[in-house]
Design an enzyme around this catalytic site. Structure first.
Site, PDB file in Angstrom:
ATOM      1  N   ASN A 112       7.697   6.654 -10.676  1.00 29.29           N
ATOM      2  CA  ASN A 112       7.044   7.047  -9.428  1.00 29.29           C
ATOM      3  C   ASN A 112       7.265   8.550  -9.241  1.00 29.29           C
ATOM      4  O   ASN A 112       8.376   9.045  -9.410  1.00 29.29           O
ATOM      5  CB  ASN A 112       7.659   6.237  -8.279  1.00 29.29           C
ATOM      6  CG  ASN A 112       6.970   6.464  -6.947  1.00 29.29           C
ATOM      7  OD1 ASN A 112       7.278   7.415  -6.237  1.00 29.29           O
ATOM      8  ND2 ASN A 112       6.058   5.583  -6.599  1.00 29.29           N
ATOM      9  N   CYS A 143       2.863  11.862   0.725  1.00 33.75           N
ATOM     10  CA  CYS A 143       3.710  13.024   1.003  1.00 33.75           C
ATOM     11  C   CYS A 143       2.910  14.097   1.719  1.00 33.75           C
ATOM     12  O   CYS A 143       1.725  14.285   1.441  1.00 33.75           O
ATOM     13  CB  CYS A 143       4.227  13.632  -0.296  1.00 33.75           C
ATOM     14  SG  CYS A 143       5.250  12.531  -1.201  1.00 33.75           S
ATOM     15  N   GLY A 257       5.488  -6.698   1.628  1.00 39.45           N
ATOM     16  CA  GLY A 257       6.055  -7.896   2.236  1.00 39.45           C
ATOM     17  C   GLY A 257       6.161  -9.109   1.342  1.00 39.45           C
ATOM     18  O   GLY A 257       6.376 -10.216   1.829  1.00 39.45           O
TER      19      GLY A 257
END
Ligand SMILES: Cc1cc2nc3c(=O)[nH]c(=O)nc-3n(C[C@H](O)[C@H](O)[C@H](O)COP(=O)(O)O)c2cc1C
Length: 316
Positions: A112, A143, A257
């Protein structure tokens, strides 16, 4: 009496493998960035070889110390984090972490990558390009772009396209673009990533959120706002993955999730070619491995011989 129709043969060992962007994953379960360290921290707890793959925490061109505490807070069915992308830097990752991962045969390692300017991203990719044992890059585009007044790369189509195109030019490996969910139209951002040359997209990253301590009248997180993850976001993530998968032709990696095998199946039916498991690792460090076993069991019980048959197979 007429013979009952012959059921198709389903092996006890269903084929869980998925392939895309030139990579074969032995199953579609990948550990998500920022929730699984650099992978090596988990080697004594999880059989890394059993996972489809793992994504390292975000790597930058220089080491970063991250935000001051408090930077984690548990919410109803979720978690807030504002780690601030603390990491050892791309070169130290290559020197200190990657060799330990490389000793494990057969582990798909995805790095990443993040930055505050397009040059930051490119420089990080060029450092990582020099190392062996990395299968792909996942671009964290959530970002702030310091050159454009802090607007995040992943919320502006033009900025996203420029960033993806320049990273694609710098990269010698497949590029997965990890989309921010903090946008009005996920299909539009997915399309932008595809148009700019992404080999795959992953979604979702965390939702911008906050929590307040009413007694102290203070934010729970030093950075005031933070990213929400965990089961609380799953239904929204699932909807976004469904929309993205219908908007693009490139593979979609779904996350947000996921805690159970059924969650994985739901994301695949919605159109995900693979999934990532994040926050679940915080309450059960073995979650990824258990989910792999659960998905295998689910396929046997539901007579699914090849997991790829589930991708986008939602009946509406
Ligand atoms: C503590 C923490 C750190 C994270 N760090 C990163 C990161 O460095 N890069 C990134 O792209 N996503 C990062 N994420 C986002 C996760 O990879 C994932 O997209 C998000 O948490 C949603 O999935 P989940 O609900 O399964 O956790 C982080 C999440 C958490 C909770």
């Amino acid at each position: 009496m007429a013979k009952p129709p012959k059921e198709p043969f389903v092996p006890r060992k269903p084929d869980l493998s998925v392939s895309f962007a030139g990579i074969t994953f032995k199953n579609p379960i990948i550990a998500a960035s920022g929730t699984f360290g650099y992978g090596v921290e988990f080697e004594d707890i999880v059989s890394l070889e059993k996972l489809g793959g793992l994504v390292t925490k975000g790597l930058s061109r220089e080491p970063m110390v991250g935000n001051p505490p408090p930077r984690l807070f548990e919410t109803a069915a979720g978690m807030l984090n504002s780690i601030g992308l603390q990491n050892v830097g791309a070169q130290a990752f290559i020197d200190e972490k990657l060799p330990k991962l490389a000793k494990k045969k057969n582990v798909v390692v995805i790095c990443n990558v993040f930055g505050y300017t397009p040059e930051d991203y490119e420089a990080t990719i060029r450092i990582l390009n020099e190392a062996e044992g990395i299968a792909a890059y996942e671009l964290n585009v959530s970002c702030p772009n310091t050159r454009h007044g802090g607007i995040t790369f992943g919320t502006d189509r033009a900025l996203l396209e420029q960033l993806v195109a320049s990273c694609k030019g710098a990269s010698r490996r497949p590029l997965i673009v990890k989309l921010s969910p903090n946008v009005t139209s996920i299909p539009a951002m997915a399309k932008s990533a595809e148009n700019a040359g992404a080999d795959a997209i992953s979604l979702v990253n965390t939702f911008v959120a906050m929590a307040i301590d009413a007694e102290k009248r203070k934010p729970r997180i030093s950075n005031i706002t933070a990213g929400l993850s965990g089961p609380a976001i799953k239904p929204i993530a699932l909807r976004m993955v469904y929309e993205a998968a219908h908007a693009v032709d490139i593979p979609v990696i779904g996350l947000g999730g996921i805690t159970t095998a059924e969650d994985v199946i739901e994301f695949m039916l919605a159109g995900a070619a693979a999934v990532e498991v994040g926050t679940a690792n915080f309450w059960d460090p073995c979650a990824t491995e258990k989910i792999v076993d659960g998905v295998r069991r689910w396929c046997v019980e539901h007579r699914v011989a090849k997991i790829t048959d589930l991708i986008g197979a939602l009946e509406t």
